[in-house]
Design a protein around this motif. Structure first.
Motif, PDB file in Angstrom:
ATOM      1  N   SER A 113       0.869  -1.175   0.000  1.00 35.08           N
ATOM      2  CA  SER A 113       0.000   0.000   0.000  1.00 35.08           C
ATOM      3  C   SER A 113       0.906   1.225   0.000  1.00 35.08           C
ATOM      4  O   SER A 113       2.128   1.121   0.224  1.00 35.08           O
ATOM      5  N   THR A 114       0.327   2.394  -0.250  1.00 39.11           N
ATOM      6  CA  THR A 114       1.161   3.609  -0.256  1.00 39.11           C
ATOM      7  C   THR A 114       1.793   3.838   1.112  1.00 39.11           C
ATOM      8  O   THR A 114       2.938   4.303   1.211  1.00 39.11           O
ATOM      9  N   ARG A 115       1.095   3.481   2.170  1.00 41.96           N
ATOM     10  CA  ARG A 115       1.625   3.698   3.522  1.00 41.96           C
ATOM     11  C   ARG A 115       2.775   2.750   3.828  1.00 41.96           C
ATOM     12  O   ARG A 115       3.824   3.160   4.343  1.00 41.96           O
ATOM     13  N   THR A 116       2.590   1.454   3.531  1.00 46.24           N
ATOM     14  CA  THR A 116       3.666   0.503   3.822  1.00 46.24           C
ATOM     15  C   THR A 116       4.888   0.778   2.959  1.00 46.24           C
ATOM     16  O   THR A 116       6.021   0.672   3.425  1.00 46.24           O
ATOM     17  N   MET A 117       4.667   1.158   1.681  1.00 49.82           N
ATOM     18  CA  MET A 117       5.810   1.480   0.823  1.00 49.82           C
ATOM     19  C   MET A 117       6.507   2.757   1.291  1.00 49.82           C
ATOM     20  O   MET A 117       7.735   2.862   1.232  1.00 49.82           O
ATOM     21  N   ALA A 118       5.729   3.734   1.737  1.00 50.67           N
ATOM     22  CA  ALA A 118       6.332   4.981   2.230  1.00 50.67           C
ATOM     23  C   ALA A 118       7.229   4.703   3.431  1.00 50.67           C
ATOM     24  O   ALA A 118       8.347   5.237   3.530  1.00 50.67           O
ATOM     25  N   ARG A 119       6.773   3.832   4.358  1.00 50.23           N
ATOM     26  CA  ARG A 119       7.612   3.493   5.511  1.00 50.23           C
ATOM     27  C   ARG A 119       8.866   2.744   5.078  1.00 50.23           C
ATOM     28  O   ARG A 119       9.954   2.993   5.583  1.00 50.23           O
ATOM     29  N   GLU A 120       8.704   1.839   4.117  1.00 45.34           N
ATOM     30  CA  GLU A 120       9.842   1.040   3.653  1.00 45.34           C
ATOM     31  C   GLU A 120      10.872   1.885   2.925  1.00 45.34           C
ATOM     32  O   GLU A 120      12.083   1.706   3.093  1.00 45.34           O
ATOM     33  N   ALA A 121      10.399   2.820   2.063  1.00 46.14           N
ATOM     34  CA  ALA A 121      11.311   3.612   1.231  1.00 46.14           C
ATOM     35  C   ALA A 121      11.763   4.901   1.895  1.00 46.14           C
ATOM     36  O   ALA A 121      12.631   5.600   1.359  1.00 46.14           O
ATOM     37  N   GLY A 122      11.182   5.250   3.043  1.00 44.44           N
ATOM     38  CA  GLY A 122      11.551   6.497   3.702  1.00 44.44           C
ATOM     39  C   GLY A 122      11.062   7.725   2.960  1.00 44.44           C
ATOM     40  O   GLY A 122      11.706   8.776   2.980  1.00 44.44           O
ATOM     41  N   LEU A 123       9.909   7.604   2.299  1.00 41.43           N
ATOM     42  CA  LEU A 123       9.319   8.714   1.560  1.00 41.43           C
ATOM     43  C   LEU A 123       7.945   9.022   2.135  1.00 41.43           C
ATOM     44  O   LEU A 123       7.426   8.285   2.979  1.00 41.43           O
ATOM     45  N   SER A 124       7.353  10.105   1.662  1.00 37.87           N
ATOM     46  CA  SER A 124       5.996  10.425   2.085  1.00 37.87           C
ATOM     47  C   SER A 124       5.006   9.578   1.284  1.00 37.87           C
ATOM     48  O   SER A 124       5.309   9.105   0.176  1.00 37.87           O
ATOM     49  N   GLN A 125       3.837   9.405   1.851  1.00 35.40           N
ATOM     50  CA  GLN A 125       2.793   8.657   1.153  1.00 35.40           C
ATOM     51  C   GLN A 125       2.435   9.330  -0.169  1.00 35.40           C
ATOM     52  O   GLN A 125       2.201   8.667  -1.180  1.00 35.40           O
TER      53      GLN A 125
END
Length: 361
Positions: A113-125
């Motif tokens: 999801s955008t949230r899980t990917m944002a946490r993984e990549a260190g980016l904003s949602q």
């Protein structure tokens, strides 16, 4: 000759390999893959209009990327820098997000999801959402497919598509099938009607009042439908339907039936009846290829327009509604227009198989 002469486009072996790889790699942006396909087709000698038709773009688009490649080679297929504030996320981080999205799944979930990917990549949602939109990535969506394993798939496709595109003289071609288990459903509470700013509302639960089966034959030339309704779905009911078709077709015409391999279509009683009626010619669709039968599309329209949101307090009421729909359809019939040749269909399936075989999943 009209227009300016085109500069000859010749590819080196290395360039051809790189362009082919761009069209096959799952990580490649679809825009870049399309440009690579354009260049490869132009290098094979195809003219701009033909390439545009194949790639479903305008001839101006083909001309643009052909010229860009001739001038700048592979670098010419990349997007030019745009004006505005400098980017805060470089290409490496974008590539990492794309690679993770395509080639991995998060711990404890089936997709990103955008949230899980944002946490993984260190980016904003928001940044992840923009990257996914730019590259057409939608991890939350999933579609199904099934390829036919029929050993006579090619022969059957050519036979049926040939009927659609060039029907025989002194004959009628019908697409035949059954829509079984149509439920007569009634909501447990009254509908709340449509109002300005408020959609129609209904309860999520319903009462069942029995089922019926619609046997239908779609005339591909006119779009008219011959229909029979039966409470059961056996070869005896299908035999009655064949007799109904025979009664509705003038005696001097042959009858070609396109239908699937369902068991009720191949029982000894059906085979014997067809043998005694030589003007009937049966064309079976390949297994797992119901999309070749045009009546399936008519069934979808019937469901969408008339059954899905209907309420019926009895099976008889449901059958009356279906007969009314067939009557309305036959008052102003509109045949489906089949445009794809057998070669187009087989080429499309070949491309799909190549994409599937090159997938890592």
């Amino acid at each position: 000759m009209r227009g300016r002469p085109k500069t000859e486009l010749v590819l080196s072996e290395a360039e051809r390999e790189q362009l082919t790889a761009m069209t096959l790699r799952r990580k490649t942006a679809q825009a870049l893959a399309m440009r690579a396909r354009i260049v490869l087709a132009c290098a094979d000698g195809a003219d701009n209009k033909f390439v545009a038709s194949r790639q479903r773009v305008t001839p101006q688009t083909v001309s643009k990327w052909r010229a860009r490649f001739v001038e700048h080679r592979l670098d010419g297929l990349l997007d030019a820098p745009r004006p505005g504030a400098p980017r805060t996320i470089d290409d490496t981080r974008v590539d990492d997000v794309i690679a993770k999205t395509l080639e991995s799944v998060p711990d404890g979930a089936t997709h990103w999801s955008t949230r899980t990917m944002a946490r993984e990549a260190g980016l904003s949602q928001t940044a992840v959402s923009r990257i996914w939109r730019a590259f057409g990535l939608q991890p939350h969506r999933q579609e199904t497919f099934k390829l036919s394993s029929d050993p006579l798939f090619v022969e059957k496709v050519r036979d049926i598509v040939g009927l659609y595109l060039d029907p025989p003289l002194m004959a009628m071609v019908f697409c035949v099938d059954e829509k079984s288990q149509i439920q007569a459903l009634d909501r447990t509470q009254p509908l709340l009607p449509l109002a300005p700013g408020i959609p129609e509302r209904r309860t999520h639960d319903y009462e069942r009042h029995g089922t019926t089966t619609l046997f239908a034959a779609l005339d591909i030339a006119t779009g008219t439908v011959i229909g029979d309704l039966h409470r059961r779905h056996r070869s005896s009911e299908f035999l009655q339907f064949l007799r109904t078709i025979e009664a509705n077709v003038p005696a001097m015409l042959d009858i070609h039936l396109v239908m699937d391999n369902y068991g009720t279509h191949k029982t000894p009683s059906i085979k014997n009846w067809l043998a005694r009626h030589p003007r009937f010619h049966v064309h079976f669709t390949p297994t797992s290829a119901s999309w070749l039968n045009q009546v399936e599309r008519w069934f979808a329209t019937l469901t969408q327009k008339y059954i899905r949101r209907g309420t019926h307090r009895s099976t008889r009421q449901l059958e009356q509604a279906i007969r009314h729909y067939i009557k309305v359809n036959n008052q102003d019939p509109k045949p489906f227009v089949w445009s794809k040749t057998a070669d187009d269909i087989l080429a499309s399936i070949e491309r799909f198989c190549l994409r599937t075989s090159n997938s890592r999943h």
